[in-house]
Structures are given as C-alpha cells and as structure tokens.
Enzyme design. Sequence first.
Site, PDB file in Angstrom:
ATOM      1  N   HIS A  57       0.794  -1.240   0.000  1.00 19.42           N
ATOM      2  CA  HIS A  57       0.000   0.000   0.000  1.00 19.42           C
ATOM      3  C   HIS A  57       0.820   1.282   0.000  1.00 19.42           C
ATOM      4  CE1 HIS A  57       0.957  -0.131   4.252  1.00 19.42           C
ATOM      5  NE2 HIS A  57       0.148  -1.159   4.488  1.00 19.42           N
ATOM      6  N   HIS A 150      -2.267  -0.507  -3.675  1.00 18.58           N
ATOM      7  CA  HIS A 150      -3.537  -0.589  -2.975  1.00 18.58           C
ATOM      8  C   HIS A 150      -3.776   0.711  -2.207  1.00 18.58           C
ATOM      9  CE1 HIS A 150      -4.183  -5.184  -2.926  1.00 18.58           C
ATOM     10  NE2 HIS A 150      -3.305  -4.875  -3.877  1.00 18.58           N
TER      11      HIS A 150
END
Length: 229
Positions: A57, A150
């Site tokens: 992420h 993400h």
Amino acid sequence: MREIVFDTETTGLDPRSGDRMVEIGCVEMVNRVATGATFHAYFNPQRDMPAGAEAVHGLSSTFLADKPLFAETAGELLEFLGDAPLVAHNASFDFGFLNTELEICQCEPVGLDRMVDTVAIARKRHPGAKLSLDALCNRYGVDRSHRVKHGALLDAELLAQVYVELTGGRQIGLELAAEANPVGQIADTPERGIGDKPLREARPHTASEVEIARHAAFVATIESPLWGQ
C-alpha cells in the site's frame, strides 16, 4: 437501500497478533448507485510498518506518524456507517480489523449480520475463476489503470463498481428508469408525443370483416390440416 462499500489497509494479516489498521475508505451507495459521499482516514498504528505491507500500500511509518489514532476518528466513522449493510471484498478480513480497532477504543463492534462479502458473491457467480479485485475489474471492464498500489478509498470505489456488476449490473439502472417512467404513461408534452414529434393515433389491431373472410377462404384450401385431425 443504503449500503457502504469499504476497504482497509493494515500493517499485516492478523489483528490478533498485533497488526493494526492504518487506512479505511468508505463509499456510500443508495439503491446500488454511488451518491458521491465518502469517508477516508489514515491512522497512526503506534507500531512499525513491515516492509512487506508497505510494498503493498505504500504507507510508511514516517507518513503515518502524524496521523490521528483510530480512537480519535471512531465516532465520525461510526456516524458515517450508520446501520447500513457493509460491503467488502473478503469481508471477514476487513471486519476483523475494524472490530479489533473498535474493541481497543471500547466501542461496540459492528455486527457480522451486516457483512456483505463480494468474494462469496463472485464465487457463486463465477465458480473456478479468479476472484481478486483486479481480476473482477478485468472481467467487468472496470477501469483500474490508475491503481498503482492498494489504497483503501480507491479500492472501495473500484469495488463499488464491481459490486453493481455482481448484483445485476447495468440492468439495475434500467429498472430504475422504468420506475421513473412507467409503461402506459404518455409523455408530458403539449402534443402528448415524444420530443418534437406529434402523437400519432394508434393503428387498429382488430381484423376487418374482409380480412376475416379472406383468411377463412385460405384455410379452406389446406388439405388435411393438423387441427382437423
């Protein structure tokens, strides 16, 4: 019906081993249409960020250091969620982290009866197929070209589009349009027509006496008809 599609980013895979939630993104939908209302927040996990999680992420310990604790934002988040069903991809994962954070700050957990798991829906619709969010975006033509890493809000927005396709797709929009203009209602124009076209009288659909006689004469010429046996 109001629903919330949401996604989380975390420091790892298991909240029971000390992993924490570091981001949440929520998208409001009413009757499977996104309203434009969202909730998005980052959280300081009060622990280090493993390299593997950061690679997924992109959220570093340095970036999260000045972000609020979950407890500081919990009230605002719960107000946004309300009592709506909560839609997530592999929902038990996201519910596990959300409820762990709520437990830490002594808030009531979210009931699992509100859980809607798009992985479970996709498994029924496409048995044996790949069920990742990327795979479902590809299947349904959802543009994910801007998804480099993400991100909770971005993934929730993508999932909202996938969820619509999994539960009926664009047919939902057609149904809503049909309700807005029920069959049998005449367009509200001065001429009671469509646009600039005047209303044309309906054509007669009942056969005339001449047509009935011609049909009877034709039927009489058929040898050994099936309906006569």
